[in-house]
Design an enzyme around this catalytic site. Structure first.
Site, mmCIF file in Angstrom:
data_model
loop_
_atom_site.group_PDB
_atom_site.id
_atom_site.type_symbol
_atom_site.label_atom_id
_atom_site.label_comp_id
_atom_site.label_asym_id
_atom_site.label_seq_id
_atom_site.Cartn_x
_atom_site.Cartn_y
_atom_site.Cartn_z
ATOM 1 N N ASP A 1 -14.683 2.858 8.265
ATOM 2 C CA ASP A 1 -13.425 4.173 7.789
ATOM 3 C C ASP A 1 -14.106 4.809 6.529
ATOM 4 O O ASP A 1 -13.935 6.136 6.772
ATOM 5 C CB ASP A 1 -12.531 3.404 7.085
ATOM 6 C CG ASP A 1 -11.520 4.208 6.377
ATOM 7 O OD1 ASP A 1 -11.097 5.201 7.372
ATOM 8 O OD2 ASP A 1 -11.322 4.304 5.282
ATOM 9 N N ARG B 1 -14.393 13.196 8.807
ATOM 10 C CA ARG B 1 -12.988 13.964 8.934
ATOM 11 C C ARG B 1 -12.825 15.036 7.745
ATOM 12 O O ARG B 1 -12.316 15.986 8.070
ATOM 13 C CB ARG B 1 -11.969 12.727 8.967
ATOM 14 C CG ARG B 1 -12.028 11.945 10.210
ATOM 15 C CD ARG B 1 -10.878 10.940 10.038
ATOM 16 N NE ARG B 1 -9.500 11.353 9.575
ATOM 17 C CZ ARG B 1 -8.570 10.482 9.082
ATOM 18 N NH1 ARG B 1 -9.143 9.179 8.653
ATOM 19 N NH2 ARG B 1 -7.448 10.804 8.751
ATOM 20 N N LYS C 1 -8.322 -0.999 6.509
ATOM 21 C CA LYS C 1 -8.550 -1.542 5.097
ATOM 22 C C LYS C 1 -7.429 -2.706 4.912
ATOM 23 O O LYS C 1 -8.161 -3.763 4.216
ATOM 24 C CB LYS C 1 -8.547 -0.397 4.058
ATOM 25 C CG LYS C 1 -9.517 0.386 4.112
ATOM 26 C CD LYS C 1 -9.651 1.824 3.195
ATOM 27 C CE LYS C 1 -8.793 2.579 3.788
ATOM 28 N NZ LYS C 1 -8.998 4.261 3.355
ATOM 29 N N SER D 1 -7.155 4.488 9.745
ATOM 30 C CA SER D 1 -8.082 4.382 8.224
ATOM 31 C C SER D 1 -7.418 3.386 7.301
ATOM 32 O O SER D 1 -8.023 2.660 6.919
ATOM 33 C CB SER D 1 -8.082 5.859 8.063
ATOM 34 O OG SER D 1 -8.392 5.649 6.528
ATOM 35 N N HIS E 1 0.875 -1.177 -0.054
ATOM 36 C CA HIS E 1 -0.072 0.017 0.001
ATOM 37 C C HIS E 1 0.736 1.270 -0.018
ATOM 38 O O HIS E 1 1.817 1.313 0.723
ATOM 39 C CB HIS E 1 -0.931 0.011 1.300
ATOM 40 C CG HIS E 1 -1.736 1.183 1.323
ATOM 41 N ND1 HIS E 1 -3.077 1.417 0.702
ATOM 42 C CD2 HIS E 1 -1.595 2.316 1.935
ATOM 43 C CE1 HIS E 1 -3.344 2.697 1.038
ATOM 44 N NE2 HIS E 1 -2.839 3.228 1.788
HETATM 45 N N1 URA Z 1 -5.665 7.570 3.230
HETATM 46 C C1 URA Z 1 -6.554 6.863 3.773
HETATM 47 O O1 URA Z 1 -7.008 5.851 3.501
HETATM 48 N N2 URA Z 1 -6.868 7.234 5.020
HETATM 49 C C2 URA Z 1 -6.529 8.465 5.560
HETATM 50 O O2 URA Z 1 -6.801 8.862 6.310
HETATM 51 C C3 URA Z 1 -5.430 9.140 4.941
HETATM 52 C C4 URA Z 1 -5.273 8.641 3.434
#
Ligand code: URA
Length: 434
Positions: free
Chosen positions: A162, A169, A188, A184, A83
């Site tokens: 999320d 947010r 995932k 966050s 990622h």
């Molecule tokens: N990428 C994400 O998936 N979440 C965040 O909070 C910031 C960047």
């Protein structure tokens, strides 16, 4: 359950929340019993007082468990996910995914679309005619099993908490909190089900987090969460103080990735890809990093990574003839050269500005449902520490409308810094956190 207002008080005073309190918070927000205004106050309190590692892991796991967690056990071997925290010109997944798969690492990857100034792997792949990123779970497994790699779009039930919290947010100025970003991203990644995780934490003016120390802190938090969740996690810091490679924009980046898979292409892209691929292979095969890097290079030199890439494209419905002849990919009807306005060494490039400009040209979206122009974007001719003369072409703008190129050229005026002398070279590869 305690009144949620009492938990907000607690966090505001920097007291720890218990695991139950955190789980109730995530559940309550998802089922609507905690309203947006109270959750906003809690997120702001977290921005100011933070979360310790236990609280952070509990929050991440509660977010992971708000949807379905992929079971990749039918796929044999150690699955390694990768990622990136986002960048401009970042096409690394298109290259290192096939490299890792060619070295025997099953790559079962879910990727996202671009939003804001950074691009997304799914948009890049969808710029290949016919390429599908909405495979069913059965098709996804079948693809990984038969060609060793599949890059699919994120499903709606991947960490839905999320999605809800991120949307809140975004409008409450609580995005730039290290623990909230870490939770966050990791919710995932953990829901995607791989055995091990490689994080490319970008840092610099084109990254989500621009300050090196803060990027390192984010890397440490994410590695702590992954480790606490029982998944070996490695984070590599990489620079975004200039765009990665020369191409910015969807099918322009696919073309550059094709070059890189043939062993050509820009040096910075090759160096970052070799480093990240080596981590993936080292994690997946449990071999030393140097040996893994040699395997990654050999996968490119032998043409095996290219063959895997072609098989992936074919398996996901893409028209392979465009990959064999990338000049066939649709080209933007308007191309305009952007020229230097002075002599000198290029000493700075505002990568975020390049990402925004590529978006203005049509390569990105500012809202989730905006359409993307796959052929739009920027191809750079020069990068930091190149000497240029007034009138030299610095970049070529690709777009569908002449007027978009004018606006983009104006935006680029503020993206370059020049000097009579060279500057420190960009430190492409930073610390590793394990
Ligand atoms: N990428 C994400 O998936 N979440 C965040 O909070 C910031 C960047």
């Amino acid at each position: 359950m305690e009144r949620f207002v009492d938990l907000i008080h607690k966090k505001k005073r920097d007291s720890e929340l218990s695991d139950d309190e955190i789980k109730q918070m995530v559940e309550g927000y998802c089922n609507g019993s905690i309203p947006d205004y109270q959750m906003s106050a809690m997120l702001m309190a977290i921005c100011f007082t933070g979360l310790n590692d236990r609280e952070l892991t509990t929050l991440t796991l509660a977010m992971r468990d708000s949807g379905s967690v992929s079971d990749l056990s039918p796929v044999k071997g150690i699955k390694v996910d990768k990622h990136s925290t986002g960048g401009v010109g970042d096409k690394t997944t298109l290259i290192i995914g096939p490299v890792a798969a060619a070295c025997g690492i099953p790559v079962a990857k879910m990727s996202g679309r671009g939003l804001g100034f950074t691009g997304g792997t799914i948009d890049k792949l969808e710029s290949i005619p016919g390429f599908r990123t909405d495979l069913s779970a059965a098709e996804f497994f079948q693809a990984v099993q038969s060609v060793g790699i599949c890059v699919n779009g994120q499903t709606d039930d991947l960490a839905p908490a999320d999605k809800r919290i991120y949307a809140l947010r975004d409008v409450t100025a609580t995005v730039d909190s290290i623990p909230l970003i870490a939770a966050s991203i990791m919710s995932k990644k953990l829901a995607a089900g791989s055995d091990k995780i490689l994080l490319d934490v970008t840092t610099g003016n084109g990254a989500f987090i621009k300050d090196y120390g803060q990027s390192l802190a984010l890397a440490e938090k994410m590695v702590a969460i992954g480790t606490n969740a029982g998944k070996q996690t490695v984070a590599q810091l990489t620079s975004m103080d200039e765009p990665l490679g020369f191409a910015i924009g969807n099918n322009l980046e696919v073309k550059e990735a094709i070059d890189a898979l043939h062993g050509n292409g820009p040096d910075d892209l090759r160096i970052v890809c070799d480093t990240l691929a080596a981590h993936m292979i080292s994690l997946g095969k449990e071999i030393p990093l140097e040996q893994a890097e040699a395997e990654a290079k050999s996968a490119i030199e032998s043409g095996r990574a290219w063959e895997v890439f072609l098989s992936m494209v074919e398996q996901q419905g893409g028209d392979v003839s465009y990959m064999e002849h990338p000049e066939k990919l649709p080209a933007a009807p308007v191309t305009v050269d952007y020229r230097a306005k002075e002599d000198g060494y290029i000493t700075s490039m505002d990568s975020e500005g390049f990402g925004v400009t590529a978006g203005l040209l049509g390569a990105g979206r500012s809202r989730k449902d905006d359409a993307v122009d796959f052929s739009a974007g920027i191809v750079l001719r020069h990068k930091i520490n190149d000497f240029v003369k007034r009138g030299d072409v610095l970049a070529t703008l690709h777009t569908s409308k002449e007027e978009l190129a004018d606006a983009a050229a104006e935006r680029l005026d503020g993206c370059y810094g020049f000097s009579d002398t060279e500057t420190e070279p960009v430190r492409l590869i930073g610390d590793v956190v394990r």
